[in-house]
Design an enzyme around this catalytic site. Sequence first.
Site, mmCIF file in Angstrom:
data_model
loop_
_atom_site.group_PDB
_atom_site.id
_atom_site.type_symbol
_atom_site.label_atom_id
_atom_site.label_comp_id
_atom_site.label_asym_id
_atom_site.label_seq_id
_atom_site.Cartn_x
_atom_site.Cartn_y
_atom_site.Cartn_z
ATOM 1 N N LYS A 124 0.995 -1.137 0.013
ATOM 2 C CA LYS A 124 0.200 -0.019 0.107
ATOM 3 C C LYS A 124 0.771 1.338 0.076
ATOM 4 O O LYS A 124 2.185 1.170 0.345
ATOM 5 C CB LYS A 124 -1.029 -0.083 1.033
ATOM 6 C CG LYS A 124 -2.067 -1.158 0.798
ATOM 7 C CD LYS A 124 -3.355 -1.012 1.688
ATOM 8 C CE LYS A 124 -4.312 -2.131 1.141
ATOM 9 N NZ LYS A 124 -5.285 -2.602 2.232
ATOM 10 N N ARG A 177 -3.106 -10.327 4.858
ATOM 11 C CA ARG A 177 -3.433 -10.218 3.630
ATOM 12 C C ARG A 177 -2.539 -9.784 2.759
ATOM 13 O O ARG A 177 -2.176 -8.736 2.934
ATOM 14 C CB ARG A 177 -4.891 -9.502 3.295
ATOM 15 C CG ARG A 177 -5.548 -9.509 1.991
ATOM 16 C CD ARG A 177 -6.567 -8.536 1.906
ATOM 17 N NE ARG A 177 -7.060 -8.742 0.562
ATOM 18 C CZ ARG A 177 -6.780 -7.905 -0.502
ATOM 19 N NH1 ARG A 177 -5.811 -7.157 -0.216
ATOM 20 N NH2 ARG A 177 -7.491 -7.968 -1.381
HETATM 21 N N1 PMM Z 1 -7.362 -4.294 0.807
HETATM 22 C C1 PMM Z 1 -7.861 -4.330 -0.549
HETATM 23 C C2 PMM Z 1 -8.844 -5.316 -1.115
HETATM 24 N N2 PMM Z 1 -9.489 -5.641 -0.120
HETATM 25 N N3 PMM Z 1 -9.901 -6.593 1.927
HETATM 26 C C3 PMM Z 1 -9.720 -6.444 3.332
HETATM 27 N N4 PMM Z 1 -10.284 -7.172 4.320
HETATM 28 N N5 PMM Z 1 -8.560 -5.934 3.833
HETATM 29 C C4 PMM Z 1 -7.926 -4.934 2.980
HETATM 30 O O1 PMM Z 1 -7.065 -4.348 3.501
HETATM 31 C C5 PMM Z 1 -8.037 -4.972 1.580
HETATM 32 C C6 PMM Z 1 -9.216 -5.726 1.137
HETATM 33 C C7 PMM Z 1 -7.028 -3.392 -1.611
HETATM 34 O O2 PMM Z 1 -5.664 -3.782 -2.187
HETATM 35 P P1 PMM Z 1 -5.514 -5.033 -3.188
HETATM 36 O O3 PMM Z 1 -5.591 -4.196 -4.386
HETATM 37 O O4 PMM Z 1 -4.138 -5.313 -2.566
HETATM 38 O O5 PMM Z 1 -6.602 -5.824 -3.329
#
Ligand code: PMM
Length: 285
Positions: free
Chosen positions: A228, A263
């Site tokens: 991020k 994640r």
């Molecule tokens: N971040 C993204 C998308 N979905 N879901 C949860 N639960 N927590 C997060 O921090 C989160 C998410 C955005 O990031 P990406 O593009 O890496 O999916």
Amino acid sequence: MHRSERVIPLSGGELKLGPRTLIMGVINVTPDSFSDGGLFWDAERAVTQGLALAAEGADILDVGGESTRPGSEPTPAEVEMERTVPVVQALAAQSGAVISIDTSKAVVAQAALEAGATIINDVTALRGDGDMAALAASSGAGLILMHMLGQPRTMQADPSYGDVVAEVKQFLADRAQVAIAAGVAAERIVVDPGIGFGKTQEHNLTLIRGLGDLAGLGYPVLLGASRKAFIGAITGQERPQDRLWGSMAVHVLGAALGADIVRVHEVAPYKDALAMGDAVMTGES
Ligand code: PMM
């Protein structure tokens, strides 16, 4: 023990939480995700990537078909389903990992659950679709409730809080109560501070430092900080794919502070890093 030992019951399996930090691998089937630049957006590539992450030791694979990057516009449900359902189906059949569906739309979640997903990851924490709570309850799926201030289109405009940890904690407590009132079992709920979702750099850092406080709610905590922007701002790494080392530091510290699940976009490096962090924290090897 810095985290409680417990089990999240899921249809056809369970997730064991406690001494070992669980790894959720990200599978974005979108042409415009900030973090992987749409690299995995066709189904075949997404499945290949998911199988690779599972082979590296991912406990959960999080399949998403709608970008939530700052400034992004909503994706129609049919498009989201076309992108995600075949990928969920293949990964549920072949990967051996638990599959979560990253969506805020109940029709998409339902189709994914029918295809073999057993967790709903709702970044709107049941505020995006009035049918989501009932679906979560009737399906017996695991439910991830994430904090977001505003909407992806505008959330980074000028986010402001009095006490960010207290406000995010209260929000998550309230959303968990909404889920429980709709019939979701408390033991299936996971909470997430939503790093980067309506937060400044300082908010993100304060929330990560406050993970132990959020864990005090009594629900397992998920931390998603991989690649991020705040990591790029501190390390000077402009390209998301160059933020692995910064991201690893955040997630290992986050796990020590109380996050049960991380994640992330890569799995193998985290497997070793978290094994060491967990061994230090628990004294078990
Ligand atoms: N971040 C993204 C998308 N979905 N879901 C949860 N639960 N927590 C997060 O921090 C989160 C998410 C955005 O990031 P990406 O593009 O890496 O999916």
